[in-house]
Design a protein around this motif. Structure first.
Motif, PDB file in Angstrom:
ATOM      1  N   SER A  47     -26.665 -23.735  64.514  1.00 35.82           N
ATOM      2  CA  SER A  47     -27.470 -24.934  64.715  1.00 35.82           C
ATOM      3  C   SER A  47     -28.748 -24.741  63.921  1.00 35.82           C
ATOM      4  N   THR A  48     -29.467 -25.824  63.695  1.00 32.18           N
ATOM      5  CA  THR A  48     -30.708 -25.690  62.935  1.00 32.18           C
ATOM      6  C   THR A  48     -31.710 -24.786  63.637  1.00 32.18           C
ATOM      7  N   ALA A  49     -31.721 -24.816  64.963  1.00 34.52           N
ATOM      8  CA  ALA A  49     -32.658 -23.981  65.721  1.00 34.52           C
ATOM      9  C   ALA A  49     -32.168 -22.549  65.867  1.00 34.52           C
ATOM     10  N   GLU A  50     -30.865 -22.346  65.864  1.00 34.85           N
ATOM     11  CA  GLU A  50     -30.274 -21.014  66.028  1.00 34.85           C
ATOM     12  C   GLU A  50     -29.262 -20.801  64.908  1.00 34.85           C
ATOM     13  N   PRO A  51     -29.740 -20.498  63.694  1.00 30.56           N
ATOM     14  CA  PRO A  51     -28.855 -20.444  62.529  1.00 30.56           C
ATOM     15  C   PRO A  51     -28.078 -19.149  62.376  1.00 30.56           C
ATOM     16  N   GLY A  52     -28.335 -18.167  63.220  1.00 29.74           N
ATOM     17  CA  GLY A  52     -27.583 -16.923  63.154  1.00 29.74           C
ATOM     18  C   GLY A  52     -27.743 -16.227  61.820  1.00 29.74           C
ATOM     19  N   ASP A  53     -26.612 -15.825  61.230  1.00 30.32           N
ATOM     20  CA  ASP A  53     -26.643 -15.023  60.009  1.00 30.32           C
ATOM     21  C   ASP A  53     -26.856 -15.843  58.751  1.00 30.32           C
ATOM     22  N   ARG A  54     -27.163 -17.112  58.887  1.00 32.17           N
ATOM     23  CA  ARG A  54     -27.522 -17.917  57.716  1.00 32.17           C
ATOM     24  C   ARG A  54     -28.734 -17.312  56.993  1.00 32.17           C
ATOM     25  N   TYR A  55     -29.621 -16.647  57.745  1.00 27.49           N
ATOM     26  CA  TYR A  55     -30.788 -15.965  57.187  1.00 27.49           C
ATOM     27  C   TYR A  55     -30.615 -14.454  57.313  1.00 27.49           C
ATOM     28  N   VAL A  56     -31.126 -13.718  56.350  1.00 29.20           N
ATOM     29  CA  VAL A  56     -31.014 -12.261  56.402  1.00 29.20           C
ATOM     30  C   VAL A  56     -32.075 -11.686  57.356  1.00 29.20           C
ATOM     31  N   ASP A  57     -31.975 -10.398  57.624  1.00 24.99           N
ATOM     32  CA  ASP A  57     -32.852  -9.741  58.583  1.00 24.99           C
ATOM     33  C   ASP A  57     -34.223  -9.474  57.956  1.00 24.99           C
ATOM     34  N   PRO A  58     -35.242  -9.203  58.776  1.00 24.91           N
ATOM     35  CA  PRO A  58     -36.601  -8.985  58.242  1.00 24.91           C
ATOM     36  C   PRO A  58     -36.696  -7.871  57.212  1.00 24.91           C
ATOM     37  N   ASP A  59     -35.942  -6.791  57.383  1.00 28.83           N
ATOM     38  CA  ASP A  59     -36.019  -5.701  56.410  1.00 28.83           C
ATOM     39  C   ASP A  59     -35.524  -6.151  55.034  1.00 28.83           C
ATOM     40  N   THR A  60     -34.479  -6.983  55.006  1.00 35.01           N
ATOM     41  CA  THR A  60     -33.985  -7.494  53.723  1.00 35.01           C
ATOM     42  C   THR A  60     -34.993  -8.463  53.128  1.00 35.01           C
ATOM     43  N   TYR A  61     -35.613  -9.299  53.966  1.00 32.97           N
ATOM     44  CA  TYR A  61     -36.694 -10.162  53.473  1.00 32.97           C
ATOM     45  C   TYR A  61     -37.829  -9.333  52.882  1.00 32.97           C
ATOM     46  N   PHE A  62     -38.154  -8.228  53.538  1.00 27.00           N
ATOM     47  CA  PHE A  62     -39.223  -7.383  53.008  1.00 27.00           C
ATOM     48  C   PHE A  62     -38.863  -6.867  51.614  1.00 27.00           C
ATOM     49  N   ARG A  63     -37.630  -6.410  51.445  1.00 28.00           N
ATOM     50  CA  ARG A  63     -37.215  -5.910  50.136  1.00 28.00           C
ATOM     51  C   ARG A  63     -37.226  -7.021  49.094  1.00 28.00           C
ATOM     52  N   LEU A  64     -36.865  -8.225  49.485  1.00 25.50           N
ATOM     53  CA  LEU A  64     -36.952  -9.355  48.550  1.00 25.50           C
ATOM     54  C   LEU A  64     -38.411  -9.646  48.201  1.00 25.50           C
ATOM     55  N   THR A  65     -39.294  -9.558  49.187  1.00 23.93           N
ATOM     56  CA  THR A  65     -40.717  -9.786  48.926  1.00 23.93           C
ATOM     57  C   THR A  65     -41.238  -8.807  47.877  1.00 23.93           C
ATOM     58  N   VAL A  66     -40.843  -7.551  47.979  1.00 19.98           N
ATOM     59  CA  VAL A  66     -41.246  -6.539  46.999  1.00 19.98           C
ATOM     60  C   VAL A  66     -40.655  -6.870  45.627  1.00 19.98           C
ATOM     61  N   LEU A  67     -39.379  -7.249  45.610  1.00 14.16           N
ATOM     62  CA  LEU A  67     -38.707  -7.576  44.348  1.00 14.16           C
ATOM     63  C   LEU A  67     -39.357  -8.782  43.685  1.00 14.16           C
ATOM     64  N   ASN A  68     -39.577  -9.845  44.445  1.00 10.58           N
ATOM     65  CA  ASN A  68     -40.240 -11.023  43.897  1.00 10.58           C
ATOM     66  C   ASN A  68     -41.643 -10.706  43.389  1.00 10.58           C
ATOM     67  N   ALA A  69     -42.379  -9.919  44.166  1.00  8.05           N
ATOM     68  CA  ALA A  69     -43.753  -9.587  43.783  1.00  8.05           C
ATOM     69  C   ALA A  69     -43.799  -8.826  42.465  1.00  8.05           C
ATOM     70  N   SER A  70     -42.736  -8.092  42.146  1.00  3.42           N
ATOM     71  CA  SER A  70     -42.718  -7.311  40.905  1.00  3.42           C
ATOM     72  C   SER A  70     -42.753  -8.197  39.668  1.00  3.42           C
ATOM     73  N   VAL A  71     -42.391  -9.477  39.832  1.00  2.00           N
ATOM     74  CA  VAL A  71     -42.435 -10.412  38.699  1.00  2.00           C
ATOM     75  C   VAL A  71     -43.421 -11.553  38.957  1.00  2.00           C
ATOM     76  N   GLY A  72     -44.256 -11.400  39.984  1.00  2.00           N
ATOM     77  CA  GLY A  72     -45.309 -12.372  40.225  1.00  2.00           C
ATOM     78  C   GLY A  72     -44.934 -13.535  41.114  1.00  2.00           C
ATOM     79  N   MET A  73     -43.757 -13.494  41.741  1.00  2.00           N
ATOM     80  CA  MET A  73     -43.358 -14.574  42.640  1.00  2.00           C
ATOM     81  C   MET A  73     -43.668 -14.219  44.091  1.00  2.00           C
TER      82      MET A  73
END
Length: 268
Positions: A47-73
């Motif tokens: 559901s929109t309020a409880e999307p389950g695995d549609r979104y990745v976990d916080p640790d994966t988001y953190f790694r994406l944040t680092v990856l994006n930041a490496s190119v200025g995003m």
């Protein structure tokens, strides 16, 4: 000055050509921020309020944040702990993200909530937690993207008035998008409008269509763009979901497609 542009589907940091792909998004497409990777939902429980695995976990988001930041995003981060009813859980999430707020553009709360359904009041209650507690602690505001109907956008501005600062909707039908942009562009301080860059259902974008659509939206009053695409939505094995074609702004090698340059030009 180019309009700010977000990519709705970010790169999964475990994807084989992730480093090349984020460089392509930043340099070749001019993307300023991405959401997390678009993963397949379990439609039996989603559901929109409880999307389950549609979104990745916080640790994966953190790694994406680092990856994006490496190119200025920057990254638009989804972390359901932030609006937990348990204050201890909320604080743990705030503490987790505080060292990294310089590279977070917004906290994602999900998208396309139906004002006539049971999830809308859930969104509104969570929104208040984000505005009243999380934003003062982190300096990062919440974000949600809306269905393309005048009554939805009007209700969003009543129930979540802070969206006057940044209101967003998606419609891939150009006449509808232009009409809503003209209607709401003068009502809010900042209007973000979605642009399709994925082949799916009846939609078949081309470079010319993407650039023209972005220019027309700007002329109608759009301030920034939400690109549906960037990466393609993933299957569980991180291969592209065939429903959305094999590529969006980059191909399987992580190098730019013609649509990347179309987005870059459209934001000018």
């Amino acid at each position: 000055m180019a309009a700010e542009t977000w990519a709705f589907c970010g790169v999964h940091p475990d994807w084989p050509n992730a480093a090349k792909a984020v460089e392509t998004l930043a340099v070749k497409a001019g993307i300023d921020a991405t959401f997390g990777p678009c993963m397949p939902p379990d439609w039996a429980t989603y559901s929109t309020a409880e999307p389950g695995d549609r979104y990745v976990d916080p640790d994966t988001y953190f790694r994406l944040t680092v990856l994006n930041a490496s190119v200025g995003m920057k990254t638009i981060v989804y972390d359901a702990r932030l609006w937990s009813a348990d204050a201890t859980v909320r604080q743990a999430a705030i503490d987790f993200w505080l060292p990294h707020v310089d590279w977070i553009r917004a906290f994602d709360m999900g998208d396309e909530f139906d004002p006539g359904g049971p999830d809308w009041p859930v969104l509104v209650a969570r929104w208040r937690i984000m505005i009243d507690e999380v934003m003062p602690a982190t300096g990062i505001g919440p974000f949600t993207n809306h269905l393309p109907y005048s009554e939805v956008l009007s209700k969003a501005l009543i129930d979540m008035p802070e969206q006057n600062v940044h209101l967003s909707f998606d419609s891939y039908d150009e006449p509808t998008a232009l009409a809503l942009t003209a209607e709401f562009g003068g009502q809010v301080n900042h209007l973000m409008v979605a642009v399709n860059a994925l082949k799916h259902f009846q939609y078949s974008p081309t470079s010319a269509k993407i650039t023209r659509h972005m220019h027309n939206l700007s002329a109608a009053g759009a301030d920034s763009f939400l690109i549906f695409g960037g990466a393609t939505p993933y299957n569980w094995d991180l291969s592209p979901d065939p429903t959305f074609g094999n590529a969006s702004l980059f191909n399987r090698n992580g190098t730019a497609t013609a649509w990347a340059n179309a987005v870059l030009r459209g934001a000018q």
